[in-house]
Scaffold this active site. Sequence first.
Site, PDB file in Angstrom:
ATOM      1  N   GLU A 197      -0.535  -2.795-136.480  1.00 14.69           N
ATOM      2  CA  GLU A 197      -1.408  -3.900-136.073  1.00 14.69           C
ATOM      3  C   GLU A 197      -1.049  -5.176-136.818  1.00 14.69           C
ATOM      4  O   GLU A 197      -1.083  -6.269-136.261  1.00 14.69           O
ATOM      5  CB  GLU A 197      -2.880  -3.551-136.333  1.00 14.69           C
ATOM      6  CG  GLU A 197      -3.422  -2.432-135.478  1.00 14.69           C
ATOM      7  CD  GLU A 197      -3.446  -2.766-133.994  1.00 14.69           C
ATOM      8  OE1 GLU A 197      -2.340  -2.891-133.402  1.00 14.69           O
ATOM      9  OE2 GLU A 197      -4.530  -2.875-133.415  1.00 14.69           O
ATOM     10  N   THR A 208      -2.604 -11.479-129.157  1.00 12.81           N
ATOM     11  CA  THR A 208      -3.689 -11.325-130.124  1.00 12.81           C
ATOM     12  C   THR A 208      -3.581 -12.384-131.222  1.00 12.81           C
ATOM     13  O   THR A 208      -4.585 -12.979-131.627  1.00 12.81           O
ATOM     14  CB  THR A 208      -3.653  -9.912-130.742  1.00 12.81           C
ATOM     15  OG1 THR A 208      -3.828  -8.975-129.684  1.00 12.81           O
ATOM     16  CG2 THR A 208      -4.757  -9.705-131.759  1.00 12.81           C
TER      17      THR A 208
HETATM   18  N1  HSE Z   1     -10.525  -7.210-133.300  1.00 13.82           N
HETATM   19  C1  HSE Z   1      -9.274  -7.660-132.819  1.00 13.82           C
HETATM   20  C2  HSE Z   1      -9.427  -9.055-132.252  1.00 13.82           C
HETATM   21  C3  HSE Z   1      -8.774  -6.722-131.768  1.00 13.82           C
HETATM   22  O1  HSE Z   1     -10.367  -9.271-131.508  1.00 13.82           O
HETATM   23  O2  HSE Z   1      -8.596  -9.928-132.545  1.00 13.82           O
HETATM   24  C4  HSE Z   1      -7.465  -7.156-131.199  1.00 13.82           C
HETATM   25  O3  HSE Z   1      -6.721  -6.073-130.856  1.00 13.82           O
END
Ligand code: HSE
Length: 321
Positions: free
Chosen positions: A143, A195
Site C-alpha cells: 500500500e 489513490t
Molecule cells: N483509506 C484509503 C483512502 C483507501 O481513502 O485513501 C485507499 O485505498
Amino acid sequence: MVPMHQWIKIKAPATVANMVCGFDILGFAVNNPFDEMEMRLVPKQAGTAPITIINVDDYQLPTDPEKNVAGAALLALIEEFKGNEKLAVTDLAFEVKINKLIKPGSGVGSSAASSAGAVVGANYLLGNIFSKDDLVRFAMNGEKLASGVKHADNIAPCIFGGVTLVRSIFPLEIVALPSPQLYVTIVHPQIEVRTADARSILRQKVLLKDAIKQWGNIAGLVAGLMKSDYDLIGRSLEDVIIEPVRSILIPGFDTLKLACKNAGALGGGISGSGPSIFMLSKTQSIAEAVEKEMHQLYESIQLPHHTYVTTINQNGVEIVA
Ligand code: HSE
C-alpha cells in the site's frame, strides 16, 4: 511447508475501504470481484532475486519486485523470515503469477488484493509461520508503494475477511467486527482516480464540529453493525470530511447517491479513494434496484461503467487449491 515446485492457487477479494465515515480505519471484503494468483517456492539461484512476478493479465503492471505491490509486500515478509529460527532456510525464492480481475485504480482494493494475496500465499507455502497481524504488516508495504502511505483499511479486511476496524497502525491493532446480512452494490465508472492523487487533495486540518459529527458516525456505524440495527447503520453512513472534497472527482456522485437511497439503499458513498461508489442494502432485491439506478444514471451521461451486486466476504484471502 509445501514441497518445492508445487503451485498453490489463491483467491484475493476486493475490499471497500473507509465505509464512508471511517477514513483509513474501516473496511470490508466482498465476494465479487476477486483476483486470482498462483504461487510456488523454488530453490533460489545465487545472484538472482528471491521473487519472480509473472503477470497473466493485460494491465502491464511492473514485474520488478520492488516496483510491484505484491513484490514489496513479499520483500517485507522475506526480510522478517530471514530472522526465523525455526526455519533456517534462506535459499528460497517465490514465483508469483497474478491474474488481476480487480481493475487497478478502481477503488475496490486492487493493490491490497495483490499484496495480501501474495503474503497469505507465501505464508501458506512456508507452513503458516506468521500471524494474520504479521501478514497485514507486510502487506502494508504494498500500500505504501501504491499510495505513498501505509494504511490497512483494505489490507485488513482482505486478510481477515468481514468488516474490520484498524484501531491503530503503530502498533498494529485490528478488530474484526460482526455484521448483519448486507448486500453490496458497487458501480465502477471507467475513469481512473489514483489513490495518491485522491489523498493529495485532502485538507490536513478538520474543524472540531466536523470531527464531532464524524466520530459520532463512526461509533454509530460500529454500534449499528454489532447490534444489527440497519437504520442506525444507514444514518451513520455519512462523511462530512473526506467525501465533500473527493466527490468532485466522480461524475454524477450526488445525484447517484440520492437515487440509490430513494431506491431503498441504507446508504453508501465513495469506495476507498474512488472512483467506485458502493451502496449497502438490506435485501438482494433492493441491491438490484440500486444497481438499475446506477446503470440509468451513467447511461444517461454515456459513462462506461461496471456494476457488481455482491455480499460481504467472510473469509478473506483463500488458498483454493
Ligand atoms: N483509506 C484509503 C483512502 C483507501 O481513502 O485513501 C485507499 O485505498
